[in-house]
Motif scaffolding. Structure first.
Motif, PDB file in Angstrom:
ATOM      1  N   UNK F  40       0.821  -1.278  -0.009  1.00  0.00           N
ATOM      2  CA  UNK F  40      -0.059   0.135   0.088  1.00  0.00           C
ATOM      3  C   UNK F  40       0.828   1.223   0.065  1.00  0.00           C
ATOM      4  N   UNK F  42       4.114   1.805  -0.934  1.00  0.00           N
ATOM      5  CA  UNK F  42       4.812   1.703  -2.226  1.00  0.00           C
ATOM      6  C   UNK F  42       3.868   2.293  -3.323  1.00  0.00           C
ATOM      7  N   UNK F  43       2.943   1.315  -3.417  1.00  0.00           N
ATOM      8  CA  UNK F  43       2.437   1.261  -4.973  1.00  0.00           C
ATOM      9  C   UNK F  43       1.156   2.715  -4.681  1.00  0.00           C
ATOM     10  N   UNK F  44       0.286   2.370  -3.883  1.00  0.00           N
ATOM     11  CA  UNK F  44      -0.756   3.151  -3.851  1.00  0.00           C
ATOM     12  C   UNK F  44      -0.225   4.702  -3.587  1.00  0.00           C
ATOM     13  N   UNK F  45       0.398   4.930  -2.434  1.00  0.00           N
ATOM     14  CA  UNK F  45       1.121   6.288  -2.029  1.00  0.00           C
ATOM     15  C   UNK F  45       2.086   6.948  -2.546  1.00  0.00           C
ATOM     16  N   UNK F  48       1.359   6.036  -7.269  1.00  0.00           N
ATOM     17  CA  UNK F  48       0.327   6.770  -7.561  1.00  0.00           C
ATOM     18  C   UNK F  48       0.011   8.393  -7.162  1.00  0.00           C
ATOM     19  N   UNK F  49      -0.244   8.606  -5.636  1.00  0.00           N
ATOM     20  CA  UNK F  49      -0.362   9.631  -5.148  1.00  0.00           C
ATOM     21  C   UNK F  49       1.043  10.491  -5.357  1.00  0.00           C
ATOM     22  N   UNK F  51       2.625  10.911  -7.958  1.00  0.00           N
ATOM     23  CA  UNK F  51       2.811  11.239  -9.287  1.00  0.00           C
ATOM     24  C   UNK F  51       2.208  12.779  -9.391  1.00  0.00           C
ATOM     25  N   UNK F  52       2.747  13.581 -10.470  1.00  0.00           N
ATOM     26  CA  UNK F  52       2.431  14.884 -10.820  1.00  0.00           C
ATOM     27  C   UNK F  52       0.932  14.918 -11.619  1.00  0.00           C
ATOM     28  N   UNK F  53       0.771  16.033 -11.861  1.00  0.00           N
ATOM     29  CA  UNK F  53      -0.260  16.328 -12.818  1.00  0.00           C
ATOM     30  C   UNK F  53      -1.759  16.491 -12.230  1.00  0.00           C
ATOM     31  N   UNK F  54      -1.867  16.063 -10.895  1.00  0.00           N
ATOM     32  CA  UNK F  54      -2.848  16.149 -10.021  1.00  0.00           C
ATOM     33  C   UNK F  54      -2.657  16.501  -8.728  1.00  0.00           C
ATOM     34  N   UNK F  59      -6.857  14.626  -5.878  1.00  0.00           N
ATOM     35  CA  UNK F  59      -6.969  13.104  -5.416  1.00  0.00           C
ATOM     36  C   UNK F  59      -7.728  12.978  -4.465  1.00  0.00           C
TER      37      UNK F  59
END
Lengths: 128, 128, 128, 128, 128, 128
Positions: F40, F42-45, F48-49, F51-54, F59
């Motif tokens: 959770x 590593x991948x979710x936070x 994805x979280x 990342x830029x652009x949002x 989010x």
């Protein structure tokens, strides 16, 4: 937001869920949830429940089936009680939830039976 | 798997979905899906649709509401046609799917209306 | 995004879904969906499918059950084919989808059987 | 059913989904689905989209996330196009659907990416 | 309703969920939920769990994955305990729920881990 | 599992959900759920979280809409509190959940309002 559809919705909502419950919901509403209370009353209870072509009893039966599928236990318990008020009897509720078990799966059916029994117990105990 | 519940289910399934469709389903079945055909016929159509306490018309109405919520377009179209056979009229189907729109959300309602119109068109065109 | 987990995921994904399919997916990727391709490969196929303690055969069986419940026909068909590669046979697939029919409901089961038959037909026809 | 909320909803719906599409929907409506068209226009587009406190761009972003979770591909494609009109760019749509992949699962994410690419292709081809 | 399939289902259900629990369920049943108890026992536990081609261990693993996706916490906890009885160990349960997290989304995974830990705690405390 | 993406995820997760909560989660983790905590984070936070652009605010808004549709009350309450930290105000939360009521149905909306009010009460009482 007072208009004919809202007023019709308010009356139906009180009939089905109980006037005391509905009045308490509006009294407890604040700026956060009052617009939601108004939306539910006007559109759900006025614009849809207020339509003809289906009896209240039939609408209650549809709601028990749908809210079981949608997996919303708080709403389901409230609508089990509303269904009893609208003339759906306990044998019919059993049949609805057995059909839920077939179409939405055994866990949906088992959960709905448990919630119905809780609702019945509350109704019976309120009657004394 | 031939027993009373299976036989009762087979008869009801043919009444609601059409004898030709059901016979074709069994004729086309192979070792892979025959056990499923038998389970559906006995369990769904015999053990539940075969119960009393709810009319076939009411069971069809519940199915339209549930299968909309469950988001299964193939099954929904088949059950719209079955509902017409069981005496649910088009005005009642409209009311069911408007109630779906409120309780399961607008996209569920919009999809169900589109599928119902496809089913009606097929029924009307089959009648010539 | 090249690292050990990504590389392990890429290898497993090619094994299960076919090297040609995976290479085509990356070749067709543009700025819009390349980050998603990379995420799926690393996170789904590397970080989870790449773990020990469950065999690939078991992971495929779980996926068939889950993706049926989640109602995603495109993904389900792909994973039926992947399951055959991972050693799940057609009798086992039948059993999985009968269990789906009981736990997620008849419409979920019926849809999954139809999709499995389409997948089998495509696999058989590709073999000539 | 003409009132202020309906009129406001009709204007917003035309802005977001295209005037031609909306006019065609009403022109094609019959006694079966006209009440649904009116309900959607007034309730969804007037009473909710017409509210302040959230921009149309934000409402479009929420819709993409929700309709992906709700698994309604027809509605999703339409709302991808609507989102572009409301100023959500393709990079932002990618981010939304990657977040869907994490919170609603990989199959929901993969389906949404495929639908978005179809919507983009249609938009690009309409532009010539 | 006593027949071979029912009797086989009753035996399997007792094996997996515990004889005491199942006997208490039937003893507590009334006219409202007895038909549901019988349906579940005969069709779910007899007609499907009673089939060959999948081991009980595999069926338990599929159930954990499916009931997580279906979002039914009461049933999930019961089936975590049943899975332990059927030989699924805690490492395997962890792997199943990590795969749920990927395919059904992080919130489904997180909820399932919490429920599993509650089930483990109850099992450990019952053992003394 | 310490790498850049994990570290970035850990920092974001602490910002949004509170450092104390996240540290307690890791401290309480055992062999059963530590791999899930790491996944959770590593991948979710991270992936994805991170990342830029949002923006984080956007989010959080997407999460409130999605987790309502996905019907996960524990996660929803946590993300209501996280949304407040990320700058989503209570009027905006009301608008999000009214949009949920329209697109995912009234029961989803009503449940989300109730959970939001519980979250607000806990936040207000923690502030003294």
């Amino acid at each position: 937001m007072t208009n004919d559809v809202f007023e019709r919705g308010l009356a139906i909502r009180k009939d089905v869920l109980g006037a005391e419950f509905v009045e308490k919901s509006f009294a407890a509403a604040d700026d956060f949830n009052r617009p939601m209370q108004e939306l539910v009353t006007e559109y759900c209870w006025g614009a849809v429940w207020g339509r003809e072509d289906l009896s209240r009893k039939t609408r209650s039966m549809l709601n028990l089936a749908m809210i079981s599928c949608l997996n919303r236990p708080h709403e389901l318990k409230m609508h089990v009680k509303g269904a009893l008020k609208n003339g759906v009897n306990r044998d019919e509720i059993r049949e609805i939830f057995m059909q839920v078990a077939i179409y939405a799966g055994i866990p949906a059916g088992v959960d709905s039976f448990r919630i119905a029994r809780e609702a019945f117990a509350e109704v019976d105990s309120a009657k004394g």
